[in-house]
Structure formats: C-alpha cells, structure tokens
Scaffold this motif. Structure first.
Motif, mmCIF file in Angstrom:
data_model
loop_
_atom_site.group_PDB
_atom_site.id
_atom_site.type_symbol
_atom_site.label_atom_id
_atom_site.label_comp_id
_atom_site.label_asym_id
_atom_site.label_seq_id
_atom_site.Cartn_x
_atom_site.Cartn_y
_atom_site.Cartn_z
ATOM 1 N N LYS A 156 0.833 -1.207 0.000
ATOM 2 C CA LYS A 156 0.000 0.000 0.000
ATOM 3 C C LYS A 156 0.867 1.256 0.000
ATOM 4 N N LEU A 157 1.965 1.230 0.751
ATOM 5 C CA LEU A 157 2.854 2.388 0.803
ATOM 6 C C LEU A 157 3.620 2.586 -0.505
ATOM 7 N N LEU A 158 3.960 1.464 -1.187
ATOM 8 C CA LEU A 158 4.761 1.544 -2.408
ATOM 9 C C LEU A 158 3.934 1.841 -3.648
ATOM 10 N N ASN A 159 2.659 1.459 -3.656
ATOM 11 C CA ASN A 159 1.821 1.595 -4.854
ATOM 12 C C ASN A 159 1.888 2.976 -5.501
ATOM 13 N N PRO A 160 1.771 4.066 -4.718
ATOM 14 C CA PRO A 160 1.772 5.393 -5.348
ATOM 15 C C PRO A 160 3.026 5.684 -6.167
ATOM 16 N N PHE A 162 4.568 3.784 -8.111
ATOM 17 C CA PHE A 162 4.588 3.074 -9.386
ATOM 18 C C PHE A 162 3.365 3.347 -10.248
ATOM 19 N N HIS A 163 2.562 4.368 -9.884
ATOM 20 C CA HIS A 163 1.453 4.773 -10.740
ATOM 21 C C HIS A 163 2.009 5.404 -12.017
ATOM 22 N N MET A 164 1.262 5.273 -13.114
ATOM 23 C CA MET A 164 1.733 5.809 -14.395
ATOM 24 C C MET A 164 2.002 7.312 -14.331
ATOM 25 N N ASP A 165 1.198 8.055 -13.564
ATOM 26 C CA ASP A 165 1.411 9.503 -13.501
ATOM 27 C C ASP A 165 2.711 9.859 -12.801
ATOM 28 N N LYS A 166 3.255 8.925 -11.998
ATOM 29 C CA LYS A 166 4.559 9.137 -11.365
ATOM 30 C C LYS A 166 5.693 8.643 -12.272
ATOM 31 N N ILE A 167 5.448 7.530 -12.946
ATOM 32 C CA ILE A 167 6.497 6.945 -13.797
ATOM 33 C C ILE A 167 6.837 7.871 -14.958
ATOM 34 N N LYS A 168 5.870 8.641 -15.439
ATOM 35 C CA LYS A 168 6.152 9.539 -16.568
ATOM 36 C C LYS A 168 7.234 10.558 -16.212
ATOM 37 N N HIS A 169 7.374 10.864 -14.917
ATOM 38 C CA HIS A 169 8.423 11.798 -14.507
ATOM 39 C C HIS A 169 9.809 11.146 -14.543
ATOM 40 N N MET A 170 9.843 9.818 -14.666
ATOM 41 C CA MET A 170 11.120 9.103 -14.701
ATOM 42 C C MET A 170 11.615 8.879 -16.129
ATOM 43 N N ILE A 473 0.475 -9.093 -8.392
ATOM 44 C CA ILE A 473 0.999 -8.802 -9.724
ATOM 45 C C ILE A 473 2.163 -7.817 -9.588
ATOM 46 N N CYS A 474 3.143 -7.946 -10.459
ATOM 47 C CA CYS A 474 4.376 -7.159 -10.356
ATOM 48 C C CYS A 474 4.079 -5.669 -10.237
ATOM 49 N N ILE A 475 4.540 -5.056 -9.165
ATOM 50 C CA ILE A 475 4.290 -3.635 -8.920
ATOM 51 C C ILE A 475 5.035 -2.759 -9.923
ATOM 52 N N GLY A 476 6.109 -3.278 -10.516
ATOM 53 C CA GLY A 476 6.926 -2.481 -11.430
ATOM 54 C C GLY A 476 6.674 -2.746 -12.899
ATOM 55 N N SER A 477 5.533 -3.357 -13.266
ATOM 56 C CA SER A 477 5.281 -3.702 -14.667
ATOM 57 C C SER A 477 5.226 -2.461 -15.564
ATOM 58 N N ASN A 478 4.570 -1.397 -15.113
ATOM 59 C CA ASN A 478 4.517 -0.163 -15.909
ATOM 60 C C ASN A 478 5.904 0.459 -16.064
ATOM 61 N N PHE A 479 6.676 0.387 -14.988
ATOM 62 C CA PHE A 479 8.051 0.895 -14.997
ATOM 63 C C PHE A 479 8.873 0.150 -16.057
#
Length: 527
Positions: A156-160, A162-170, A473-479
């Motif tokens: 629950k703490l890590l989910n935010p 790895f959201h797509m709106d956060k990954i776009k900044h990476m 399911i893998c938390i880093g799939s979008n990453f």
C-alpha cells in the motif's frame, strides 16, 4: 549418597534417551513418513510422478539433466526451448500428463497448468504464500519476499510510487541512460558504419543505470555503486545456491562470508546516507523529488499522517523504518533490473531474426517521433511496439515460473491440496501451449495481440502471466514497459540490427530470470 547420584544419572540418561528418540522420530517423519503420506494423497487424486526416493527425491536427476541440456547451445534458432531449461519438468509432464508431481528432496511439487487454477491460486495470497530460501532472503527482504499483513502494508505504501502519472516523470532518467549507451555504440560504428555488439552486457548495465537514476535521481552515481555491490552479492548468493546449504554456515568466518558482510555493510551505509539526507531535506520543507526514493519517503510520510488523523495510536505499524526502506531500495534493483534487461535482449534478438517486424516497429517509431527525443504520450501510443513487447514477454517470459507453498489443506478446482506440498506455476509452459494459443504458439507472431490480451488466446481464456496475476501482480510492470519502450525507440531510430553469424541461441535460467547463456551477439548498422 551413591544411590542419589545413581538416581540422578538414571534420570539424565532417561531424558537423553527420550530426546534422542524424539529427534530420530522427527527425522524419520521428515525423510520418510510425511513424504509417503503426501505421495499417497496425491496419487489418490490422480496425480502421477516418480516414486519417492529417500531424502534426495528427484533433485539429482534434475541437476544432471539441466547440466546436460545446457552444456551447449541449441542446434538451431528455435523458440521451443522449454526442454532445454526445464528438461525434467518437461519429461515428467510428457510422461504423466498435466496432473503430475516431482520431488524437491522430501517435498512433493505439484505442477498446475490450467489457467483458471493458476488465477485462483494467485488470488489466494494468504493460502498460498511464496517459497523463500534462506539464501534468497540474504539478498533482500523487501516487498517481493514479504507475506501477510506486512506485505499488504508495504504494498500500500509503495503503490503510489509506481502509478503511471509518477512513472512519466522518470522518462528523462530512462532517456539519459539510453543516450549514454547509444553514444558509445555510435562511436563503435563511426568508421565502418557497423559493429558486432554483445547486447546482454550492455542491456544489463543499461537497466542498472536506469534504476539508479530513476530510484535516486541526482544521487545516481552512489546508486551505481550500490548496484555494483548488489551484483557481487548476487553472484555470491548464486554460487551458494549451487552447493549444499548447511544451516548456520553463513556465520562461519570464511573468506566468502567476510566479503559478503563487508558488501552488505558498505551497501547499507550508502543507502542509509542517501535516505537520511532525503528525510532531512523533507523535514526542512523541501518538496519530495519524483524519483522512487522520494516517492517512497513521501508515501511513507503521508501514510503516517493519515494514520494519525484516524486517531489510532499504533503509528509504528504504518510507518516503514530505516531497515525496511533500505530493503525496498535493494528490491528496486533486484526486481527491476534483470526483468527489463531480459525483456530487452530477447526483443532485440527476435527483431534481428524477424526483419519485417523490425521494419514495422521502426516505421511506427519514426512516424511518431521522427529523430526527436521520444516522449511519454508518444510511447503510450506505440501499438506495434506494444504488440511486439507482449509477444516477447509471452515467448521469453523473464520470470518463467512461480512457486508457492500450501500451508493448510486447500481446495482448488476439483483438487484438494494437502498442507506440506509446494506448487509450481510454470507460466512459460502456459505461454507456449498450443491448446491455449493456437498451432503457432511457439512462433513469433505479435499480431496475436492486435486486439489486446483477452482476445490473444483461443476462446478468450486469459492466460498471460508475464507479470504474475492478482494482488501480487508485479508492482513495477509499468516501470519495466516504459523503460523498454524508451530503449527500443531510441535504438531503432538510429540502428538496424541483425543476428551475428557467431550468435549462439541458448536461453537459460540465471538469477531467477531468462537470459542468453552465451551472450547475444548482434550486428549494429547505423541508419
């Protein structure tokens, strides 16, 4: 007086005898009674396998067969490599059918190959926890290894983060890492226009560099050092896994154990320093950075504040401590690096083999970006590239199987799985099944994903498990997918690829992912 001494001696002797008998009985149950009882229960339900052989089971046969099948490359390029990486499992299933089992020492392992049963098991995360060896726990005790309430809390703490709106900044971090690699390739091809490149080593380093930048931002140079230490630590762990594990042996003052302790201390010191500096900056009012570490610390802080608002005094159960944050930083590397590098290397190999798909992907990339820097919106619109990546994930699934343990008797479908067995979920077998994917299941055909995942299989039976399934399911799939798209776009903008005559096709298992055993030699031609 003599009688008292004799009496005490008799009592002591009796206690020693009782203890010895108890230990012998416990050992006898472990190596014989329990395995035979579990074997009878499995056979009664229609499962078949080799008869149990005391203590070792099938482990020696498995090791010998893998050693034989991986002693040389495949004779020709083929995607039908399961008999190479899982020769014993393949033979067992061919001999006994889908309802089969094998022996990992005194523990029976049941293979589950029906998609609906796999999905059910993956949904019941508290009934079927992961199996984790003491050796693997030495690498990290982060999210991928946690179970129960602690896993749910940290997920629950890590989910935010790895959201797509956060990954776009990476994405700029992915671009910077890819650009360094491509600049090196351009120097290699500057004189003749082409060069042979061993792709696996480059892509392995690319993933580590991208993780370092995306996780630690401006501190990525220190992140690179963490990666170097973790890679050495992984090498030590893998060597230990290939030898007989003796409980407590890691505490012996051997040269390897001393080196491992030194690695862990330096790695944790670096991570602790970066974490403390970030925490201090946030305490001083600085806005959290958009890298993984910043997002993790922000989520941890917000989770604590929200909990305080709820009026609950058990704050410590919702806030990660320093050790837990360090373990999650290690997890960023372990879970993300090998998965992405495996996906990328097999994508480049298959596109080198199938030139028409390489041309289609390049045309789509150039239509979308030209020769400019790829951007997030465009990367998300690459339909052909997305189809190609999904087909590579199907054929060359980085995490090719999952293992679970049965902690109490549980019904799955028409099976009653007894406590004490382990479950093998061989996703690679599912992905190569002609019954599920059609007669061309072992062929590279990205078109099967043209209408999405659900319509890719016969009868719309969802059986794509490249990133797992269910709550875990893998938390880093979008990453991973975003990094892969960026790398592929930048490579195909500048280079045309073909297989080198010296390329040796040899998919193998290494550090938990599928990788090329003898490297991946491709020829790069500048466009």
């Amino acid at each position: 007086m003599v009688e008292v001494v004799l009496s005490n001696n008799n009592v002591t002797f009796s206690l020693v005898c009782i203890l010895a008998i108890a230990l012998i009985w416990k050992a006898f149950k472990w190596v014989w009674l329990t395995p035979k009882m579990l074997e009878r229960r499995l056979i009664k339900q229609g499962f078949r396998g080799h008869s149990y052989r005391i203590l070792f089971g099938d482990t020696k046969d498995i090791a010998q067969m893998v050693k034989r099948t991986t002693s040389k490359p495949m004779e020709c390029f083929s995607n039908d490599f399961i008999p190479r990486i899982f020769p014993f499992h393949h033979q067992i299933m061919k001999t006994y059918g889908e309802r089969s089992f094998l022996w990992n020492g005194p523990t029976p392992i049941v293979s589950i190959t029906k998609p609906e049963e796999i999905r059910e098991i993956m949904m019941k995360i508290y009934d079927f926890p992961k199996t984790a060896t003491p050796l693997m726990k030495r690498l990290t005790n982060g999210l991928v290894r946690l179970e129960g309430h602690k896993w749910a809390r940290e997920r629950k703490l890590l989910n935010p983060a790895f959201h797509m709106d956060k990954i776009k900044h990476m994405v700029p971090a992915f671009h910077a890492s890819c650009n360094e690699m491509i600049q090196e390739w351009e120097k290699m091809t500057s004189e003749t226009g082409s060069s042979e490149v061993e792709m696996w080593s480059y892509l392995h380093n690319l993933s580590a560099d991208a993780i370092s930048r995306a996780a630690f931002g401006s501190s990525f140079e220190q992140g690179r050092r963490v990666f170097e230490l973790l890679r050495e630590h992984t090498s030590i762990t893998v060597q230990a896994m290939h030898s007989v594990y003796i409980p407590g042996s890691r505490f012996l003052p051997t040269t390897t154990n001393k080196r491992e302790e030194k690695i862990i201390n330096e790695m944790e010191s670096l991570l602790k320093g970066m974490i403390q500096r970030r925490q201090k900056a946030m305490d001083d009012g600085e806005v959290a950075k958009d890298d993984l570490l910043g997002l993790l610390l922000k989520s941890n802080l917000e989770g604590t504040q929200e909990h305080q608002h709820d009026g609950n005094n058990m704050q410590q159960h919702f806030k990660m401590g320093m050790e837990e944050i360090i373990e999650e930083c290690k997890m960023f590397y372990i879970a993300g690096q090998d998965t992405t590098s495996s996906l990328l290397v097999w994508t480049l190999v298959l596109l080198s083999k199938h030139q028409s798909w390489q041309d289609q992907a390049r045309k789509e990339i150039l239509t979308t970006f030209g020769h400019h820097t790829p951007h997030v919106d465009g990367l998300n619109q690459l339909k052909t590239v997305n189809m190609i990546l999904h087909e590579v994930l199907r054929l060359y699934t980085p995490v090719f199987s999952l293992n679970r343990k049965v902690i109490h008797e549980t019904r799955v479908g028409d099976m009653v799985l007894p406590a004490g067995i382990q479950i093998h979920l061989p996703s690679i077998f599912i992905h190569h099944s002609e019954k599920l994917w059609g007669s061309d299941a072992k062929e590279f055909n990205p078109n099967r994903f043209s209408q999405g995942l659900l319509k890719a299989t016969i009868g719309g039976n969802m059986c794509f498990f490249a990133f797992g399934w269910g709550p875990r399911i893998c938390i880093g799939s979008n990453f991973a997918m975003m990094e892969a798209k960026m790398a592929l776009a930048m490579i195909l903008q500048r280079f045309y690829l073909e297989l080198s005559p010296s390329y040796a096709h040899a998919p193998t298992i290494g550090c938990g992912t599928l990788r090329p055993q003898f490297g991946a030699k491709l020829i790069l031609h500048r466009i």
